[in-house]
Design a protein around this motif. Structure first.
Motif: not given
Length: 191
Positions: A80-100
């Motif tokens: 949806r082009g909401q890149y700031g939010d996308a980064i924030s949520h992707a960082l949440e995923a990376l906290e759970r799996d840093s190799e994703d």
């Protein structure tokens, strides 16, 4: 038995029957993570992005150790082009799996798109100078080294017929940040 005693006992039984609580309803089992992800996907496909976001955020709370809700949320925000939010949520995923790889890609590309937009805005305002300019040049060098190209955006050349611009090489740059609206090249000053 005496009639008054019989009446008292009957009243006592009636009162006792009235005070018993009805059986508690059986609790509805919580949806599985797969159900949450599926419902969110259906909502997103139907254009109900708010519902999809809410479902995924609840899924992230209900399944805190799982990266899947955060990754799907990051992908929806990215799409949806909401890149700031996308980064924030992707960082949440990376906290759970840093190799994703998907989460890392969302962070990298979203960051590049935000940076490209900011650089284009600064270029339009002619405010890309001093330490900001040198830092941008260093980042451009790092990007060039990362993608294996000397130039992030290939130079344009004029053709003999009509003076129209054509790309210097037939293949597009593999990982160049998208140009700002209006065709301005935000990296032109960094070559």
């Amino acid at each position: 038995m005496h009639p008054p005693r019989l009446a008292c006992l009957a009243c006592a039984f009636l009162l006792a029957a009235c005070t018993t609580a009805p059986p508690a309803p059986k609790p509805v089992p919580a949806p599985t993570l797969a159900q949450v992800l599926s419902e969110a996907d259906v909502a997103a496909r139907a254009g109900q992005y708010g519902k999809a976001y809410t479902l995924l955020e609840k899924g992230g709370s209900a399944y805190p150790a799982d990266k899947a809700p955060w990754l799907q949320l990051a992908q929806l925000k990215f799409d949806r082009g909401q890149y700031g939010d996308a980064i924030s949520h992707a960082l949440e995923a990376l906290e759970r799996d840093s190799e994703d790889k998907v989460a890392n890609s969302i962070v990298a590309v979203s960051g590049l798109r935000l940076s490209g937009k900011a650089l284009a805005d600064l270029s339009r305002q002619n405010n890309l100078n001093g330490s900001l300019r040198s830092e941008a040049q260093e980042l451009a060098k790092l990007l060039r080294a990362s993608i294996g190209d000397d130039v992030l955006v290939p130079p344009a050349r004029r053709t003999a017929a009509g003076g129209k611009r054509a790309a210097a090489s037939p293949a597009p740059a593999p990982a160049a940040a998208p140009a700002a609206k209006g065709g301005a090249d935000p990296f032109s000053g960094l070559k």
